[in-house]
Structure formats: structure tokens, C-alpha cells
Design a protein around this motif. Structure first.
Motif, PDB file in Angstrom:
ATOM      1  N   GLY A   1      33.486  50.493  47.956  1.00 61.90           N
ATOM      2  CA  GLY A   1      32.300  50.965  47.234  1.00 61.90           C
ATOM      3  C   GLY A   1      32.005  50.150  45.990  1.00 61.90           C
ATOM      4  N   GLU A   2      32.821  49.153  45.698  1.00 62.89           N
ATOM      5  CA  GLU A   2      32.659  48.354  44.478  1.00 62.89           C
ATOM      6  C   GLU A   2      31.320  47.601  44.446  1.00 62.89           C
ATOM      7  N   ILE A   3      30.971  46.953  45.544  1.00 59.83           N
ATOM      8  CA  ILE A   3      29.713  46.206  45.594  1.00 59.83           C
ATOM      9  C   ILE A   3      28.531  47.171  45.631  1.00 59.83           C
ATOM     10  N   SER A   4      28.667  48.247  46.357  1.00 58.62           N
ATOM     11  CA  SER A   4      27.597  49.256  46.406  1.00 58.62           C
ATOM     12  C   SER A   4      27.300  49.809  45.021  1.00 58.62           C
ATOM     13  N   ALA A   5      28.331  49.992  44.216  1.00 58.20           N
ATOM     14  CA  ALA A   5      28.147  50.504  42.857  1.00 58.20           C
ATOM     15  C   ALA A   5      27.325  49.533  42.014  1.00 58.20           C
ATOM     16  N   ILE A   6      27.527  48.240  42.209  1.00 57.51           N
ATOM     17  CA  ILE A   6      26.754  47.235  41.462  1.00 57.51           C
ATOM     18  C   ILE A   6      25.264  47.406  41.721  1.00 57.51           C
ATOM     19  N   TYR A   7      24.903  47.747  42.953  1.00 55.75           N
ATOM     20  CA  TYR A   7      23.503  47.893  43.331  1.00 55.75           C
ATOM     21  C   TYR A   7      23.008  49.335  43.249  1.00 55.75           C
ATOM     22  N   GLY A   8      23.808  50.219  42.668  1.00 59.58           N
ATOM     23  CA  GLY A   8      23.390  51.604  42.480  1.00 59.58           C
ATOM     24  C   GLY A   8      23.428  52.456  43.724  1.00 59.58           C
ATOM     25  N   LEU A   9      24.198  52.054  44.728  1.00 68.94           N
ATOM     26  CA  LEU A   9      24.253  52.799  45.978  1.00 68.94           C
ATOM     27  C   LEU A   9      25.505  53.651  46.129  1.00 68.94           C
TER      28      LEU A   9
ATOM     29  N   ASP B   1      27.695  56.758  45.190  1.00 68.49           N
ATOM     30  CA  ASP B   1      27.624  58.085  44.582  1.00 68.49           C
ATOM     31  C   ASP B   1      29.050  58.509  44.218  1.00 68.49           C
ATOM     32  N   ARG B   2      29.406  58.323  42.953  1.00 66.52           N
ATOM     33  CA  ARG B   2      30.775  58.623  42.506  1.00 66.52           C
ATOM     34  C   ARG B   2      31.098  60.118  42.609  1.00 66.52           C
ATOM     35  N   LYS B   3      30.107  60.961  42.381  1.00 63.74           N
ATOM     36  CA  LYS B   3      30.328  62.400  42.441  1.00 63.74           C
ATOM     37  C   LYS B   3      30.824  62.837  43.821  1.00 63.74           C
ATOM     38  N   HIS B   4      30.257  62.253  44.875  1.00 63.46           N
ATOM     39  CA  HIS B   4      30.621  62.615  46.248  1.00 63.46           C
ATOM     40  C   HIS B   4      31.518  61.566  46.919  1.00 63.46           C
ATOM     41  N   SER B   5      31.871  60.516  46.180  1.00 66.55           N
ATOM     42  CA  SER B   5      32.699  59.420  46.716  1.00 66.55           C
ATOM     43  C   SER B   5      32.159  58.885  48.033  1.00 66.55           C
ATOM     44  N   GLU B   6      30.863  58.566  48.033  1.00 63.46           N
ATOM     45  CA  GLU B   6      30.260  58.020  49.238  1.00 63.46           C
ATOM     46  C   GLU B   6      29.218  56.963  48.880  1.00 63.46           C
TER      47      GLU B   6
END
Length: 67
Positions: free
Chosen positions: A13-21, A23-28
Motif C-alpha cells: 500500500g506504500e505506492i497507493s498512499a503516495i497517490y491518495g488511494l 485507506d489507512r482506516k480500513h487498511s485497504e
């Protein structure tokens, strides 16, 4: 069938987090696609939806022919 590009996944999820994709709350990770050229430049970004494989191939074809 063979596809004319390399597909990568983002298991952490590291790259997805960079692009705002990511969701840390639901870990998805929310769905999305990034098409990069050989230098790593983003050519097309589609966020928030899944696309049928045929549409992904069309986007790649459009991007390659438009360079």
C-alpha cells in the motif's frame, strides 16, 4: 493472452498512499491504474474505479500511439 505491458501490484500500500488511494482506516487500497512510460513518467492516472481488461489495453494503446 499476452499483454503489451508489465503489470505491477502494490502489496504494502506504500505506492497507493503516495497517490491518495490507500485507506489507512480500513487498511485497504482503493482501485486505480497508473500508466508509466519507460522513464517512470505518469502518462495516465485513473483513480477510484476498476476497469475491464479490454479498457486497460485500450488506454495503453492510446497512450503508446499518442507519444
Amino acid at each position: 493472452d499476452s499483454i503489451p505491458f508489465v503489470m505491477l501490484g502494490d502489496l504494502t500500500g506504500e505506492i497507493s498512499a503516495i497517490y491518495g488511494l490507500y485507506d489507512r482506516k480500513h487498511s485497504e487500497t482503493r482501485p486505480g491504474y497508473l500508466l508509466l512510460d519507460r522513464r517512470g513518467v505518469v502518462k495516465i492516472a485513473v483513480f477510484g474505479q476498476l476497469l475491464p481488461p479490454s479498457d486497460v489495453v485500450r488506454l495503453v494503446s492510446y497512450t503508446v500511439s499518442g507519444q
